[in-house]
Scaffold this motif. Structure first.
Motif, PDB file in Angstrom:
ATOM      1  N   ASP A   4       0.825  -1.287  -0.008  1.00 33.42           N
ATOM      2  CA  ASP A   4       0.349   0.054  -0.156  1.00 33.42           C
ATOM      3  C   ASP A   4       1.109   1.623  -0.435  1.00 33.42           C
ATOM      4  OD1 ASP A   4      -2.326  -1.837   0.165  1.00 33.42           O
ATOM      5  OD2 ASP A   4      -3.099  -1.676   2.049  1.00 33.42           O
ATOM      6  N   LEU A   5       1.961   1.414   1.004  1.00 35.08           N
ATOM      7  CA  LEU A   5       2.675   2.883   1.032  1.00 35.08           C
ATOM      8  C   LEU A   5       3.290   2.862  -0.376  1.00 35.08           C
ATOM      9  CD1 LEU A   5       4.508   1.977   4.399  1.00 35.08           C
ATOM     10  CD2 LEU A   5       3.038   3.473   3.758  1.00 35.08           C
ATOM     11  N   HIS A   6       3.800   1.471  -1.108  1.00 29.95           N
ATOM     12  CA  HIS A   6       4.236   1.420  -2.679  1.00 29.95           C
ATOM     13  C   HIS A   6       3.221   2.031  -3.663  1.00 29.95           C
ATOM     14  CE1 HIS A   6       8.231   0.075  -1.536  1.00 29.95           C
ATOM     15  NE2 HIS A   6       8.040  -0.916  -0.861  1.00 29.95           N
ATOM     16  N   ARG A   7       2.189   1.916  -3.248  1.00 28.90           N
ATOM     17  CA  ARG A   7       1.093   2.103  -4.059  1.00 28.90           C
ATOM     18  C   ARG A   7       0.355   3.806  -4.077  1.00 28.90           C
ATOM     19  NH1 ARG A   7      -2.259  -3.149  -4.129  1.00 28.90           N
ATOM     20  NH2 ARG A   7      -2.269  -2.559  -2.202  1.00 28.90           N
ATOM     21  N   ARG A   8       1.122   4.320  -2.516  1.00 26.78           N
ATOM     22  CA  ARG A   8       0.938   5.381  -2.485  1.00 26.78           C
ATOM     23  C   ARG A   8      -1.163   5.720  -1.856  1.00 26.78           C
ATOM     24  NH1 ARG A   8       5.158   7.807  -0.820  1.00 26.78           N
ATOM     25  NH2 ARG A   8       6.813   8.147  -2.661  1.00 26.78           N
ATOM     26  N   ILE A   9      -1.140   4.525  -1.364  1.00 24.55           N
ATOM     27  CA  ILE A   9      -2.892   4.673  -0.951  1.00 24.55           C
ATOM     28  C   ILE A   9      -2.968   4.831   0.204  1.00 24.55           C
ATOM     29  CG2 ILE A   9      -3.640   3.087  -2.500  1.00 24.55           C
ATOM     30  CD1 ILE A   9      -3.733   0.856  -1.589  1.00 24.55           C
ATOM     31  N   PRO A  10      -3.873   5.089   0.978  1.00 22.51           N
ATOM     32  CA  PRO A  10      -3.909   4.788   2.431  1.00 22.51           C
ATOM     33  C   PRO A  10      -3.726   3.393   2.967  1.00 22.51           C
ATOM     34  CG  PRO A  10      -5.314   6.147   1.669  1.00 22.51           C
ATOM     35  CD  PRO A  10      -4.402   5.583   0.717  1.00 22.51           C
ATOM     36  N   THR A  11      -3.019   3.209   4.073  1.00 20.89           N
ATOM     37  CA  THR A  11      -3.069   1.555   4.594  1.00 20.89           C
ATOM     38  C   THR A  11      -3.086   2.301   6.403  1.00 20.89           C
ATOM     39  OG1 THR A  11      -1.320   0.063   5.502  1.00 20.89           O
ATOM     40  CG2 THR A  11      -0.447   1.946   5.101  1.00 20.89           C
ATOM     41  N   ALA A  12      -3.292   0.779   6.986  1.00 19.82           N
ATOM     42  CA  ALA A  12      -3.590   1.132   8.646  1.00 19.82           C
ATOM     43  C   ALA A  12      -2.628   0.102   9.182  1.00 19.82           C
ATOM     44  CB  ALA A  12      -4.882   0.850   8.386  1.00 19.82           C
ATOM     45  N   VAL A  13      -2.429   0.770  10.319  1.00 23.06           N
ATOM     46  CA  VAL A  13      -2.131   0.618  11.509  1.00 23.06           C
ATOM     47  C   VAL A  13      -3.088   1.057  12.361  1.00 23.06           C
ATOM     48  CG1 VAL A  13       0.103   0.577  10.595  1.00 23.06           C
ATOM     49  CG2 VAL A  13      -0.428   1.698  12.655  1.00 23.06           C
ATOM     50  N   GLN A  14      -3.166  -0.661  13.249  1.00 23.66           N
ATOM     51  CA  GLN A  14      -3.727  -0.757  14.495  1.00 23.66           C
ATOM     52  C   GLN A  14      -2.743  -0.462  16.087  1.00 23.66           C
ATOM     53  OE1 GLN A  14      -6.667  -4.177  15.360  1.00 23.66           O
ATOM     54  NE2 GLN A  14      -7.673  -2.513  16.331  1.00 23.66           N
ATOM     55  N   LEU A  15      -3.286   0.676  16.737  1.00 21.49           N
ATOM     56  CA  LEU A  15      -2.979   0.736  18.010  1.00 21.49           C
ATOM     57  C   LEU A  15      -3.585   0.413  18.766  1.00 21.49           C
ATOM     58  CD1 LEU A  15       0.319   1.337  18.903  1.00 21.49           C
ATOM     59  CD2 LEU A  15      -0.991   3.434  19.566  1.00 21.49           C
ATOM     60  N   LEU A  16      -3.038  -1.020  19.917  1.00 23.94           N
ATOM     61  CA  LEU A  16      -4.611  -1.538  21.174  1.00 23.94           C
ATOM     62  C   LEU A  16      -3.034  -0.778  22.373  1.00 23.94           C
ATOM     63  CD1 LEU A  16      -4.946  -4.813  19.770  1.00 23.94           C
ATOM     64  CD2 LEU A  16      -6.023  -2.982  19.934  1.00 23.94           C
ATOM     65  N   VAL A  17      -3.955  -0.476  23.482  1.00 24.49           N
ATOM     66  CA  VAL A  17      -3.032   0.343  24.951  1.00 24.49           C
ATOM     67  C   VAL A  17      -4.010  -0.240  25.520  1.00 24.49           C
ATOM     68  CG1 VAL A  17      -3.178   2.320  25.502  1.00 24.49           C
ATOM     69  CG2 VAL A  17      -2.751   2.419  23.187  1.00 24.49           C
ATOM     70  N   ASP A  18      -3.298  -0.707  26.680  1.00 23.65           N
ATOM     71  CA  ASP A  18      -4.157  -1.635  27.653  1.00 23.65           C
ATOM     72  C   ASP A  18      -4.797   0.349  28.080  1.00 23.65           C
ATOM     73  OD1 ASP A  18      -4.634  -2.200  30.468  1.00 23.65           O
ATOM     74  OD2 ASP A  18      -2.555  -2.774  30.662  1.00 23.65           O
ATOM     75  N   GLY A  19      -5.697   0.812  29.129  1.00 26.11           N
ATOM     76  CA  GLY A  19      -6.066   1.776  29.557  1.00 26.11           C
ATOM     77  C   GLY A  19      -5.776   0.771  30.961  1.00 26.11           C
ATOM     78  N   THR A  20      -5.503   0.341  31.826  1.00 28.61           N
ATOM     79  CA  THR A  20      -5.259   0.092  32.599  1.00 28.61           C
ATOM     80  C   THR A  20      -4.260   1.437  33.760  1.00 28.61           C
ATOM     81  OG1 THR A  20      -5.568  -2.107  32.726  1.00 28.61           O
ATOM     82  CG2 THR A  20      -4.523  -1.717  35.097  1.00 28.61           C
ATOM     83  N   ASP A  21      -3.969   2.446  33.268  1.00 23.73           N
ATOM     84  CA  ASP A  21      -3.360   3.488  33.787  1.00 23.73           C
ATOM     85  C   ASP A  21      -3.860   4.110  32.824  1.00 23.73           C
ATOM     86  OD1 ASP A  21      -1.613   5.626  34.872  1.00 23.73           O
ATOM     87  OD2 ASP A  21       0.097   4.499  34.543  1.00 23.73           O
ATOM     88  N   SER A  22      -4.592   4.686  32.958  1.00 22.16           N
ATOM     89  CA  SER A  22      -5.213   5.944  31.641  1.00 22.16           C
ATOM     90  C   SER A  22      -3.467   6.878  31.533  1.00 22.16           C
ATOM     91  CB  SER A  22      -6.161   6.617  31.891  1.00 22.16           C
ATOM     92  OG  SER A  22      -5.806   7.185  33.608  1.00 22.16           O
ATOM     93  N   ASN A  23      -2.885   7.365  32.574  1.00 24.13           N
ATOM     94  CA  ASN A  23      -2.515   8.114  31.858  1.00 24.13           C
ATOM     95  C   ASN A  23      -1.410   7.687  31.068  1.00 24.13           C
ATOM     96  OD1 ASN A  23      -0.821  11.163  32.008  1.00 24.13           O
ATOM     97  ND2 ASN A  23       0.624   9.243  33.750  1.00 24.13           N
ATOM     98  N   THR A  24      -1.057   7.082  30.972  1.00 25.47           N
ATOM     99  CA  THR A  24       0.357   6.179  30.836  1.00 25.47           C
ATOM    100  C   THR A  24      -0.153   5.774  28.893  1.00 25.47           C
ATOM    101  OG1 THR A  24       1.851   5.420  32.608  1.00 25.47           O
ATOM    102  CG2 THR A  24       2.025   4.338  30.195  1.00 25.47           C
ATOM    103  N   GLY A  25      -1.255   4.850  28.957  1.00 28.73           N
ATOM    104  CA  GLY A  25      -1.876   4.899  27.977  1.00 28.73           C
ATOM    105  C   GLY A  25      -2.461   6.067  26.543  1.00 28.73           C
ATOM    106  N   ILE A  26      -2.419   6.740  27.210  1.00 26.92           N
ATOM    107  CA  ILE A  26      -2.747   8.256  26.614  1.00 26.92           C
ATOM    108  C   ILE A  26      -1.606   9.462  25.857  1.00 26.92           C
ATOM    109  CG2 ILE A  26      -3.848  10.457  26.279  1.00 26.92           C
ATOM    110  CD1 ILE A  26      -5.699   9.677  28.831  1.00 26.92           C
ATOM    111  N   VAL A  27      -0.391   8.697  27.009  1.00 28.41           N
ATOM    112  CA  VAL A  27       0.748   9.631  26.386  1.00 28.41           C
ATOM    113  C   VAL A  27       1.723   8.461  25.484  1.00 28.41           C
ATOM    114  CG1 VAL A  27       2.898  10.054  27.518  1.00 28.41           C
ATOM    115  CG2 VAL A  27       1.223  10.535  28.971  1.00 28.41           C
ATOM    116  N   ALA A  28       1.422   7.109  25.839  1.00 30.35           N
ATOM    117  CA  ALA A  28       1.668   6.140  24.562  1.00 30.35           C
ATOM    118  C   ALA A  28       0.619   6.855  23.583  1.00 30.35           C
ATOM    119  CB  ALA A  28       2.076   4.626  25.444  1.00 30.35           C
ATOM    120  N   LEU A  29       0.289   6.517  23.426  1.00 30.77           N
ATOM    121  CA  LEU A  29      -0.917   7.118  21.956  1.00 30.77           C
ATOM    122  C   LEU A  29      -0.540   8.124  21.460  1.00 30.77           C
ATOM    123  CD1 LEU A  29      -3.076   5.777  20.557  1.00 30.77           C
ATOM    124  CD2 LEU A  29      -4.942   7.022  22.009  1.00 30.77           C
TER     125      LEU A  29
END
Length: 187
Positions: free
Chosen positions: A112-137
């Motif tokens: 997708d990157l080579h074809r110059r079309i939008p591609t997606a990655v997914q980021l899963l964040v553990d929200g147990t410690d919400s502050n750390t999760g938001i900062v990591a995101l």
């Protein structure tokens, strides 16, 4: 009646200040100790987040996906500890709090990157410690967008985007009292 109460409180405050300034030890307690605490907390208490335990589930296994992972690790914010082989392993790492962040790079990322079309990655964040999760995101978002910007020719839209999906895990409600109290316990 109200003015009598206000006057009494004013007199008590004046009396207490006179008492504070008479006693040298009290001056230290009232002025020096808070100053010292402010200086110590300025150095000891920090909201910076470094070495975030991270898992990378790379389904593409291309040069581009490895470069994205390298940039995350090189930032100093993320410490890539696990490379799970299935979504179940990713979920298990998050559920057991072994990682705070899990990055999933899907098949076709490089193509997708080579074809110059939008591609997606997914980021899963553990929200147990919400502050750390938001900062990591936020850290991951900035790194991924910088990577996408480095790949895009001048004047063209960014070829990569982040597919962010929120999921409430343990506590279905978003009321603060049900999440903040358990989160502040020293496990």
């Amino acid at each position: 009646m109200l003015s009598d109460s206000v006057e009494r409180i004013k007199q008590m405050v004046v009396k207490e200040f006179i008492q504070i300034f008479r006693d040298k030890r009290m001056k230290a307690i009232v002025f020096v100790i808070p100053l010292l605490q402010t200086m110590v907390f300025g150095y000891a208490v920090t909201m910076d987040v470094n070495n975030i335990p991270t898992a990378v589930y790379d389904l593409d296994r291309s040069y581009e996906s490895r470069e994205l992972v390298r940039r995350l690790a090189a930032s100093g914010y993320f410490d890539v500890l696990y490379t799970p082989g299935s979504p179940a392993e990713v979920q298990d790492l998050l559920d057991r709090s072994k990682v705070t962040v899990a990055l999933q790079i899907n098949r076709g990322f490089s193509a997708d990157l080579h074809r110059r079309i939008p591609t997606a990655v997914q980021l899963l964040v553990d929200g147990t410690d919400s502050n750390t999760g938001i900062v990591a995101l936020d850290y991951a978002n900035r790194i991924i967008l910088k990577y996408a910007g480095d790949l895009a020719p001048a004047g063209l839209p960014l070829p990569a985007r982040i597919d962010l999906r929120q999921r409430r895990g343990i506590i279905p409600s978003s009321r603060a009292r049900t999440t903040m109290c358990p989160a502040s316990l020293p496990w």
